[in-house]
Design an enzyme around this catalytic site. Structure first.
Site, PDB file in Angstrom:
ATOM      1  N   PRO A 144       0.805  -1.221   0.000  1.00  0.00           N
ATOM      2  CA  PRO A 144       0.000   0.000   0.000  1.00  0.00           C
ATOM      3  C   PRO A 144       0.841   1.276   0.000  1.00  0.00           C
ATOM      4  CG  PRO A 144      -0.593  -1.450   1.846  1.00  0.00           C
ATOM      5  CD  PRO A 144       0.572  -2.085   1.155  1.00  0.00           C
ATOM      6  N   GLU A 166       0.450   4.044 -14.031  1.00  0.00           N
ATOM      7  CA  GLU A 166      -0.036   5.137 -14.870  1.00  0.00           C
ATOM      8  C   GLU A 166      -1.495   5.482 -14.579  1.00  0.00           C
ATOM      9  OE1 GLU A 166       1.325   2.711 -18.120  1.00  0.00           O
ATOM     10  OE2 GLU A 166       2.447   4.389 -18.943  1.00  0.00           O
TER      11      GLU A 166
END
Ligand code: MOS
Length: 744
Positions: free
Chosen positions: A632, A705
């Site tokens: 995370p 992205e």
């Protein structure tokens, strides 16, 4: 209490843990060896590029005599003395990352800034000074060049493919009929800017030859294709080439392939018979590394009175660098975001005499969501609907153009969770929310990005020192590859990450996916997971052969392996050489026939000064689905970076090329603006985190992205709500807004 906490942390499995970067200390303490840090054993010479001042045309005069006589100069490389190379672009079918990247070919110059000579000197200062003594005259072609592709639509053609894969055009349904049957139509032309990756580490290569063996230390995203590119260009065998790239200081697409400095370094090292380092200057990076082209995007949407989309048309025009086949796909998100009976997309390019155009971060979606999600907002407004409601009404249950079912579809979940976390209370009339002279607006946008899986291999060695060494030619371009690959191996092997040593970025290691297209973590990670499983199975067999047999997990310490109550000395298990296993992922084994995407939704709040037109971003919140989250902390950093890129796309980043001369005018970070701390408020990142097992063995989807997608249009839509001005050219300038701002 503290003890309990730490025990809980220990108990948490390595994969999915918010592990600090395993290379973090090395990086912040300066011990991480980037390419330019590498020191060869013998005398290192420095190369400095001399650029063509004009183009397209031919070199009429190139006088390097004063440079050759300058202090410290070892050699001056020009087309007159450069070793033989395969012609630039050949063979044509090799693909853009592995075709020849030949330099200094004859007297032809394709674009302004292209190298016409390389000075090699003992020091960088000497090389740079000598470069200033070179006299070069270019005879520009009588017909001139094409620098502004958008002004030459008459020369446009359909590229063979988009980004090396997708069709230039898609047509689903009867567009004219669906538009005619629509109650509301929106038709608008948008412009998105030329952009430069401008990674923190400029493009750099240190080349050295040992007989016929070439070693290049370089910043690169994909090692294996770089080996092929050198082999093709220099007409040598891939076995003669070793590329070393343990750390790459950012790529953003511009280091997917090799560039002029790499080939020049290799050639110069051969000519001078000593190691040569070529570091592109920041100004050189703006012309000798690829950029994203300006695009003209036309969108036409039709919807019924109740806000159901019936037609979407998205037509694109952009420049393509002459002799370099790359076309970006801004309509990629349009093909898969919303349901409509008719969806038509097209891409046209104009061959232009400009520096290389290639992938830049989130190619397609970065600028495609910028326009599509603006147009969707315009249509929601035309229908008199809240933009969130409008989007939710037009969700889809299968890929609209291909018809393939989705492996999973979490766009709606992202939109709903984002709206709830942001506190989306519906849109208000543009210009109606004010704080003194500030106009406040909110906006949202959806994000979608194709998820890919690429073939990769890895090996893991359990050495007698008790460490598991992961080896693959994968790169870490700042994304966290070292960390997540360490976690994947540790998780599968049942050891703590500290017992795993991950070694990357060396072509001597098994071939990976490399870093690109957001496919690196899942692709190479799946290969590492496979290698770890194979190693574990082999170790289990060996243990059994040595009498350590039974159920339960093997527990490895640094000098023993334990099964239940019994143990074996590690030295007896693996011997002096250690034990090795390989692993791989083949995307064909995972072709489920389903359409795979990562998803997101972004929400922005801006304040626009009604007097000056200054736009200030106040909040940006994103909710993302990238499947299972491997770490995370690194995942969040990836998303944050993407969102900041999105801020730049909406408000700052703008490359400038002189349409008369073809010179790139913004060539440093003073002229080329990117968001700085002052431009970035506290960003909020949330991840859904559910696994996507259809995508690959890890269940992770692309994240690198994703954060950029949707960030820009959320801001643009907020600017519209604040001001009533609909941005259609990006980045949004205050002078676009000023004439139209409401009086306060
Ligand atoms: Mo990405 S633009 O494939 O590095």
């Amino acid at each position: 209490m503290t003890e309990m906490m730490s025990m809980e942390v220990q108990a948490e499995r390595p994969l999915g843990r918010a592990l600090d970067r395993v290379d973090g200390i090395a990086k912040v303490s300066g011990r991480a060896m980037y390419a330019a840090d590498y020191r060869p054993a013998s005398d290192l010479a420095e190369g400095f590029i001399v650029e063509a001042p004009a183009a397209p045309g031919r070199i009429r005069r190139l006088d390097v005599s004063r440079a050759e006589d300058a202090e410290g100069v070892i050699a001056v490389l020009t087309s007159a003395n450069v070793p033989e190379q395969r012609a630039y672009g050949a063979p044509e079918d090799a693909g853009r990352f592995t075709q020849s990247h030949a330099v200094l070919q004859g007297d032809r110059v394709r674009h302004v800034g292209q190298p016409v000579a390389l000075i090699v000197a003992r020091t960088l200062e000497q090389a740079r000074h000598a470069a200033s003594l070179v006299e070069v005259e270019i005879e520009v072609d009588a017909e001139g060049g094409i620098f502004d592709a958008l002004a030459h639509e008459d020369l446009a053609f359909a590229p063979d493919s988009l980004d090396g894969a997708d069709d230039a055009d898609t047509q689903k349904g009867d567009l004219a009929r669906e538009l005619a049957g629509s109650d509301h139509r929106v038709r608008a032309t948008y412009h998105t800017a030329m952009q430069h990756a401008a990674a923190m580490e400029p493009h750099v290569s240190v080349a050295e030859w040992d007989g016929d063996q070439l070693t290049v230390h370089m910043g690169i995203q994909i090692v294996a294709s770089a080996v092929k590119a050198f082999a093709t260009t220099l007409k040598i065998e891939p076995e003669q080439i070793r590329i070393v790239s343990p750390f790459t200081g950012g790529g953003f697409g511009s280091k997917l392939g090799i560039h002029a400095e790499a080939v020049l370094a290799a050639l110069a090292a051969r000519v001078c018979d000593r190691p040569v380092r070529v570091v592109q200057t920041r100004r050189s990076v703006f012309v000798n590394a690829p950029h994203r082209e300006r695009h003209r995007q036309e969108l036409e949407l039709g919807a019924t009175a109740d806000g159901t989309l019936r037609a979407i048309r998205h037509d694109n025009l952009a420049g393509m660098a002459r002799d370099y086949a790359f076309a970006e796909a801004p309509a990629s998100p349009t093909r898969a975001s919303y349901a409509a009976p008719a969806i038509h997309t097209s891409h046209r390019v104009v061959a232009a005499d400009i520096p290389t155009v290639d992938s830049m971060r989130a190619p397609g979606e970065a600028i495609g969501t910028l326009t599509l999600e603006t147009a969707i907002d315009e249509m929601a407004q035309a229908c008199g609907m809240d933009p969130l409601e409008f989007r939710l009404r037009n969700m889809l249950d299968a890929d609209p153009v291909s018809g393939a079912p989705f492996g999973d579809h979490r766009l709606e979940a992202c939109l709903r969770e984002g709206a709830q976390r942001f506190g989306w209370v519906g849109s208000v009339a543009p210009g109606s929310r004010r704080e003194g002279r500030l106009l406040i607006g909110r906006g949202l946008a959806a994000a979608i990005r194709p998820n890919m899986l690429v073939g990769a291999e890895a090996e893991i060695i359990l050495s007698p020192d008790g460490r598991f060494h992961v080896r693959t030619d994968m790169t870490d371009i700042g994304t966290g590859s070292y960390t997540i690959l360490t976690q994947i191996a540790a998780d599968t092997l049942g050891v703590e990450p500290g017992q795993v040593v991950t070694e990357l970025g060396d072509s001597a290691f098994p071939k990976s996916s490399g870093s690109g297209g957001s496919f690196g973590a899942a692709s190479t990670g799946s290969a590492v997971q496979d290698a770890a499983s194979n190693l574990l199975a082999a170790l289990r067999d060996r243990c059994a052969a040595l009498g350590l047999d039974g159920n339960g997990a093997l527990a490895f310490t640094l000098d023993s392996v334990r099964l239940g109550e019994r143990s074996l000395a590690l030295a007896d298990l693996v011997g002096p050489e250690g034990m090795t296993a390989s692993g791989s992922i083949d995307p064909d084994d995972f072709d489920t026939g389903q359409a795979g995407y990562s998803y997101g939704a972004q929400f922005a709040e801006v304040a626009v000064d009604a007097v000056t037109g200054e736009i200030r971003l106040r909040r940006l919140l994103g909710v993302f689905d990238a499947g299972r989250i491997l770490n995370p902390k690194t995942a969040r950093s990836q998303l944050l970076g993407g969102m900041i890129f999105g801020i730049g796309a909406a408000l700052m980043e703008e490359g400038v090329i002189d349409p008369r001369s073809g010179a790139v005018m913004a060539r440093d970070l003073a002229d080329y603006h990117i968001p700085v701390n002052r431009d970035v408020p506290a960003l909020e990142v949330h991840m859904l985190g559910a696994s996507s097992p259809f995508a690959n063995p890890l269940g992770a989807k692309g994240i690198g992205e994703l954060g950029i997608c949707g960030a820009g249009p959320a801001i643009a839509n907020a600017v519209h709500e604040a001001t009533g001005v609909r941005p259609r050219a990006f980045p949004i300038h205050l002078d676009h807004l000023l004439p139209h701002l409401p009086r306060i």
